[in-house]
Scaffold this motif. Structure first.
Motif, PDB file in Angstrom:
ATOM      1  N   ARG A 186       0.817  -1.319  -0.074  1.00 24.30           N
ATOM      2  CA  ARG A 186      -0.016   0.211  -0.064  1.00 24.30           C
ATOM      3  C   ARG A 186       0.909   1.133   0.075  1.00 24.30           C
ATOM      4  O   ARG A 186       0.828   2.122   0.778  1.00 24.30           O
ATOM      5  CB  ARG A 186      -1.085  -0.143   1.100  1.00 24.30           C
ATOM      6  CG  ARG A 186      -1.738  -1.124   1.476  1.00 24.30           C
ATOM      7  CD  ARG A 186      -3.030  -0.872   2.240  1.00 24.30           C
ATOM      8  NE  ARG A 186      -3.515  -2.092   2.848  1.00 24.30           N
ATOM      9  CZ  ARG A 186      -4.815  -2.004   3.437  1.00 24.30           C
ATOM     10  NH1 ARG A 186      -5.167  -1.104   3.576  1.00 24.30           N
ATOM     11  NH2 ARG A 186      -5.188  -3.188   3.661  1.00 24.30           N
ATOM     12  N   HIS A 187       1.622   1.545  -0.838  1.00 26.09           N
ATOM     13  CA  HIS A 187       2.652   2.658  -0.946  1.00 26.09           C
ATOM     14  C   HIS A 187       1.753   3.900  -0.983  1.00 26.09           C
ATOM     15  O   HIS A 187       0.836   3.907  -1.541  1.00 26.09           O
ATOM     16  CB  HIS A 187       3.336   2.537  -2.271  1.00 26.09           C
ATOM     17  CG  HIS A 187       4.357   1.584  -2.322  1.00 26.09           C
ATOM     18  ND1 HIS A 187       5.448   1.480  -1.544  1.00 26.09           N
ATOM     19  CD2 HIS A 187       4.660   0.405  -3.137  1.00 26.09           C
ATOM     20  CE1 HIS A 187       6.042   0.295  -1.726  1.00 26.09           C
ATOM     21  NE2 HIS A 187       5.726  -0.227  -2.778  1.00 26.09           N
ATOM     22  N   ILE A 188       2.233   4.821  -0.323  1.00 25.18           N
ATOM     23  CA  ILE A 188       1.520   6.349  -0.320  1.00 25.18           C
ATOM     24  C   ILE A 188       2.597   7.144  -0.783  1.00 25.18           C
ATOM     25  O   ILE A 188       3.842   7.077  -0.680  1.00 25.18           O
ATOM     26  CB  ILE A 188       1.022   6.759   1.056  1.00 25.18           C
ATOM     27  CG1 ILE A 188       2.092   6.782   2.094  1.00 25.18           C
ATOM     28  CG2 ILE A 188      -0.131   5.598   1.435  1.00 25.18           C
ATOM     29  CD1 ILE A 188       1.557   7.209   3.391  1.00 25.18           C
ATOM     30  N   ALA A 189       2.215   8.205  -1.439  1.00 23.31           N
ATOM     31  CA  ALA A 189       2.928   9.172  -2.004  1.00 23.31           C
ATOM     32  C   ALA A 189       3.672   9.878  -0.871  1.00 23.31           C
ATOM     33  O   ALA A 189       3.026   9.818   0.235  1.00 23.31           O
ATOM     34  CB  ALA A 189       2.101  10.406  -2.757  1.00 23.31           C
ATOM     35  N   PHE A 198       2.868  -3.778  11.095  1.00 26.64           N
ATOM     36  CA  PHE A 198       3.256  -2.419  11.517  1.00 26.64           C
ATOM     37  C   PHE A 198       2.884  -1.472  10.247  1.00 26.64           C
ATOM     38  O   PHE A 198       2.574  -0.497  10.710  1.00 26.64           O
ATOM     39  CB  PHE A 198       4.899  -2.566  11.788  1.00 26.64           C
ATOM     40  CG  PHE A 198       5.179  -3.544  12.675  1.00 26.64           C
ATOM     41  CD1 PHE A 198       4.326  -4.217  13.605  1.00 26.64           C
ATOM     42  CD2 PHE A 198       6.706  -3.818  12.916  1.00 26.64           C
ATOM     43  CE1 PHE A 198       5.055  -5.243  14.359  1.00 26.64           C
ATOM     44  CE2 PHE A 198       7.029  -4.995  13.775  1.00 26.64           C
ATOM     45  CZ  PHE A 198       6.051  -5.398  14.586  1.00 26.64           C
ATOM     46  N   ASN A 199       3.528  -1.758   9.347  1.00 27.61           N
ATOM     47  CA  ASN A 199       3.143  -0.636   7.990  1.00 27.61           C
ATOM     48  C   ASN A 199       1.623  -0.377   7.992  1.00 27.61           C
ATOM     49  O   ASN A 199       1.141   0.695   7.800  1.00 27.61           O
ATOM     50  CB  ASN A 199       3.740  -1.100   6.598  1.00 27.61           C
ATOM     51  CG  ASN A 199       5.350  -0.688   6.706  1.00 27.61           C
ATOM     52  OD1 ASN A 199       5.582   0.127   7.286  1.00 27.61           O
ATOM     53  ND2 ASN A 199       5.952  -1.585   5.909  1.00 27.61           N
ATOM     54  N   GLU A 200       0.889  -1.419   7.844  1.00 32.02           N
ATOM     55  CA  GLU A 200      -0.306  -1.369   7.864  1.00 32.02           C
ATOM     56  C   GLU A 200      -1.144  -0.471   8.857  1.00 32.02           C
ATOM     57  O   GLU A 200      -1.842   0.347   8.478  1.00 32.02           O
ATOM     58  CB  GLU A 200      -1.100  -2.682   7.651  1.00 32.02           C
ATOM     59  CG  GLU A 200      -2.568  -2.475   7.063  1.00 32.02           C
ATOM     60  CD  GLU A 200      -2.943  -3.712   6.769  1.00 32.02           C
ATOM     61  OE1 GLU A 200      -3.085  -4.067   5.510  1.00 32.02           O
ATOM     62  OE2 GLU A 200      -3.796  -4.481   7.504  1.00 32.02           O
ATOM     63  N   TRP A 201      -0.929  -0.851   9.944  1.00 37.43           N
ATOM     64  CA  TRP A 201      -1.571  -0.084  11.329  1.00 37.43           C
ATOM     65  C   TRP A 201      -1.010   1.344  11.276  1.00 37.43           C
ATOM     66  O   TRP A 201      -1.704   2.250  11.856  1.00 37.43           O
ATOM     67  CB  TRP A 201      -1.223  -0.938  12.634  1.00 37.43           C
ATOM     68  CG  TRP A 201      -1.967  -2.268  12.478  1.00 37.43           C
ATOM     69  CD1 TRP A 201      -1.748  -3.366  12.308  1.00 37.43           C
ATOM     70  CD2 TRP A 201      -3.572  -2.257  12.381  1.00 37.43           C
ATOM     71  NE1 TRP A 201      -2.597  -4.325  12.173  1.00 37.43           N
ATOM     72  CE2 TRP A 201      -3.815  -3.457  12.208  1.00 37.43           C
ATOM     73  CE3 TRP A 201      -4.688  -1.457  12.347  1.00 37.43           C
ATOM     74  CZ2 TRP A 201      -5.156  -4.256  12.389  1.00 37.43           C
ATOM     75  CZ3 TRP A 201      -6.094  -1.834  12.235  1.00 37.43           C
ATOM     76  CH2 TRP A 201      -6.265  -3.484  12.162  1.00 37.43           C
ATOM     77  N   GLU A 202       0.139   1.445  10.976  1.00 34.94           N
ATOM     78  CA  GLU A 202       0.817   2.864  11.022  1.00 34.94           C
ATOM     79  C   GLU A 202       0.134   3.631   9.922  1.00 34.94           C
ATOM     80  O   GLU A 202      -0.199   4.720  10.118  1.00 34.94           O
ATOM     81  CB  GLU A 202       2.249   2.829  10.684  1.00 34.94           C
ATOM     82  CG  GLU A 202       3.109   2.454  11.995  1.00 34.94           C
ATOM     83  CD  GLU A 202       4.740   2.185  11.955  1.00 34.94           C
ATOM     84  OE1 GLU A 202       5.118   2.723  10.682  1.00 34.94           O
ATOM     85  OE2 GLU A 202       5.244   1.862  12.710  1.00 34.94           O
ATOM     86  N   LEU A 203      -0.076   3.081   8.668  1.00 33.71           N
ATOM     87  CA  LEU A 203      -0.825   4.044   7.535  1.00 33.71           C
ATOM     88  C   LEU A 203      -2.222   4.467   8.115  1.00 33.71           C
ATOM     89  O   LEU A 203      -2.675   5.317   7.962  1.00 33.71           O
ATOM     90  CB  LEU A 203      -0.842   2.982   6.503  1.00 33.71           C
ATOM     91  CG  LEU A 203      -1.854   3.485   5.330  1.00 33.71           C
ATOM     92  CD1 LEU A 203      -1.652   4.779   4.908  1.00 33.71           C
ATOM     93  CD2 LEU A 203      -1.449   2.314   4.059  1.00 33.71           C
TER      94      LEU A 203
END
Lengths: 490, 490
Positions: free
Chosen positions: B16-19, B348-353
């Motif tokens: 789920r990359h974000i700009a 971790f990445n997902e919940w941080e997002l």
């Protein structure tokens, strides 16, 4: 000489007369809704205004039912009010069922729209267009969504709460990997509605399956709760639909199963609306007005100080405030009606009309005895209770009122369910409806339509409960395929 | 050799990359909204779907704000979605303001309507037609009503949450006996919004009065809260209007005062919408995604078990469940992410997002030390805490995160508010907006329009706070009548 109790009981000239329930049930209904401050007519044909007292009731319904929906794993979301006309047309039966009732936006932002937008009459089509985007794998299932929303169905004949052009509801929408799981969900949610109706609204209900003609437009099977009103008519109180794969195929909602094969999902939808408020009113209300079940009442206790001389009034109001605080600490909603321009009799009538389950009266004589007078709305029974026992007694009485309302409604319903063996019997019993008739039905839609035409009654549902053995169809005399509940209905 | 902590910190291939927020703020915003599961685009132009995670945030907003609205004596009610076109036209400025944005129902129940119905863009006109029916005497006042509803404004350019064709909001509508009382109510509700924004959403805001050009169509005066986003643009977060007697006269809302004289009521209206979610996102979010203020977060704590061998995993999950139960007992929402198909790094990445304020990691090494690892979303700081101290530490950290988010946003805002003395200065500072400019304004609408035209910035409001003395208008150099906040705005 009149006793003090007599004086209190004497109704003052009361400006909010309501029609007699026993004489004109329909007018009684309209009167208690409007004069009981639940709702008002709006300038828009068929749309009502839900007034604060009625909306507080709806908020309590929402709070409890929302909790039950979430406890069973569903999540709330919100989808658009507008649906492209073409979406509705994707499921053939669905569009046939709803197209006569649609409100259509054709102009927006000063321009004619290329494709008209329908104001949602129900949200299957718009929600399932999103499900098609969200569901990819069996890991995404079950998808368990609920929405609280307003919907619009352009009804010809409308009645406050029972049938309004715009109404408020919740609509659950789920997707599953198998038929059995969808069927389980359909019945689980019908069970949740039944538990909610019985335990919170004190409404006894008959759960069962709708006939093919009466099922939801686009469903594989529809299940309903039917409640009996005091005029012996039925009110459909909630429905739960097993949608099969009809919408999944129309909207292309597919998933890869554990064997990596593409499958269509199996779906359900289920709803309960502001209509249920009509059921509460017509199940519990009496000649004095509404009766609110304590567990859902907008206001559980009203405290009416009986004013005398100024010096005593201070102590009376102090006592009222202390009791209100003590009740609040036990999560019981209480309000002091300290208006000075109205008589106690006027106030009693008004709060009885509004159906507040309990009244506490505090006058000079009560104060002298360190007591208050408690009055139940359901039975009218009064008792004097010492100040230090008020809260415990109110808690106990509210529980008893809740139980009593359910028991009374259940007994009444059971007394008004009767077997019918012939069409003559059915017709006679439905002229001035005596209640719900239980009888055999051959299963033919033609026969069902003929019975409806001739009696004004419909098959409410095919009940889960066993009401006896019926070997022949009430309509045509052929072999019975089902046992059905027949009633005139709202 | 990598340490275990290093391994955890290493982001796995994350789908789920974000700009980058610092490079493309607009794309970053869209990415965190859609990939953070707050909302999705719908098939209807300009309408969004609020997904469960985003709707849970809105439900928390509703719950808290609804409580504050009721505590100040307002009652909820519900009014029709549709408004007859003729009603809108009764208040001249009102219809001019809203007519370009209307969605209009022209067909209903299969027939063309005699009078088209507008889908409410705001409910003053329909609600006040009812007020005219309900208000008779000063005893009926103040009338303090609030409605939670969907409204529709046909916007040309839309953005998720910030500007959508349909949005959700609450709209308060009140009627009073005097101008002063209405003005008091207008400012009281602005104060409630400010308290709510600052204490729950951790949003610092600038309260002040709108210019005549920017006020609500039909109002006597409008007040707003303006928040500063991380790209230095302003977002109007709530408005409160003193309506004077404009609508009262248009709808004939009159009362008999204590001297039995007929008077028009004085009115207010005030609203806060799903737009506020955009403010939360753009005030707190960072390069890793959303950051939810703990007091309003849909999920406050995520517990991520770090699986190793099967035997240890049982103990790890037991510990996770015990912690989740203990947190729930303290009314802290916690969820265990026990997915086996995803790596800890992915989680971790997902919940941080998604901006969950705190993460608890429990792995074999933690278990051996009878400890867990706590990670704050705002600072990323980690600490090891003994099992028996987890709940107390989580409570303290959530409070600290809430405080820290507000303090950081407030400091950032204060650092980006700067005085301007000349038009050149204003223009230069607004090219790539450096923040909010404070400067003098002559009070002329023509001058205001010219500044807007040339800089792209608008007068956000005339702030209550004293930001210094400005003697001359930034636009025309004439004598300043007001001190204004200038900014580019959403």
């Amino acid at each position: 000489m009149k006793t003090k109790t007599d004086e209190r009981a004497t109704a003052e000239k009361f400006p909010r007369h309501i029609a007699a329930q026993s004489e004109d049930f329909n007018q009684w209904y309209t009167d208690v809704v409007t004069k009981g401050d639940l709702a008002d007519y709006s300038p828009i044909k068929g749309c009502m205004v839900i007034k604060p007292y009625g909306y507080a009731l709806w908020e309590n319904i929402q709070r409890v039912l929302d909790g039950m929906i979430k406890e069973t794993g569903h999540q709330n979301a919100y989808f658009p009010l507008f649906i492209p006309e073409s979406f509705l047309k994707k499921e053939k039966e669905h569009v046939e069922g709803f197209s006569p009732e649609l409100a259509v936006v054709t102009i927006a932002g000063g321009k004619e729209l290329e494709e008209p937008l329908v104001v949602r009459p129900t949200s299957e089509t718009i929600i399932y267009s999103m499900f098609a985007k969200w569901v990819h794998s069996y890991r995404d299932l079950p998808l368990l969504i609920n929405q609280w929303a307003n919907v619009v169905r352009w009804e010809k004949r409308t009645r406050l709460f029972l049938r309004t052009t715009e109404f408020l509801w919740q609509e659950g929408h789920t997707a599953h990997t198998t038929f059995d799981e969808a069927q389980g969900e359909t019945l689980k949610m019908l069970g949740i509605y039944k538990k909610f109706a019985e335990e919170f609204l004190a409404l006894p209900v008959i759960d069962g399956q709708k006939s093919e003609s009466e099922k939801f437009a686009g469903a594989y099977a529809t299940y309903s709760l039917e409640a009996m009103m005091k005029d012996n008519k039925a009110l459909q109180s909630a429905t739960s639909h097993n949608l099969g794969q009809n919408f999944a195929k129309a909207f292309g909602i597919t998933f890869l199963d554990r064997d990596n094969l593409e499958q269509h999902v199996w779906q359900t939808s289920w709803g309960l609306s502001t209509r249920i408020i009509g059921a509460i009113i017509m199940t519990h209300g009496d000649e004095r007005g509404l009766i609110m079940p304590p567990r859902i009442a907008p206001l559980q206790v009203v405290i009416v100080p009986i004013f005398s001389d100024e010096q005593k009034n201070v102590a009376i109001l102090d006592a009222a405030q202390e009791i209100a605080r003590d009740l609040a600490a036990r999560d019981i909603s209480a309000q002091i009606d300290d208006r000075t321009q109205e008589t106690p009799g006027f106030k009693f009538n008004e709060w009885e009309l509004k159906g507040v389950p309990m009244r506490i009266e505090i006058g000079a004589r009560d104060m002298a005895q360190h007591a208050v007078t408690l009055v139940r709305r359901d039975t009218g029974k009064k008792e004097s209770v010492a100040h230090n026992k008020v809260v415990a007694e109110v808690v106990a009485l509210l529980q008893d009122i809740q139980r009593n309302l359910f028991t009374a409604a259940k007994e009444r319903m059971e007394q008004h369910i009767f077997p019918v063996q012939s069409f003559a019997e059915l017709k006679e019993s439905m002229a001035e409806p005596k209640g719900f008739a239980v009888g055999g039905w051959c299963g033919s839609a033609v026969c069902e339509a003929a019975m409806k035409e001739k009696t004004g009654a419909t098959i409410r549902n095919i009940p889960f409960h066993h009401y006896g053995t019926f070997t022949h169809c009430v309509g045509c005399g052929k072999k019975a395929a089902h046992t059905a509940i027949f009633a005139k209905a709202y």
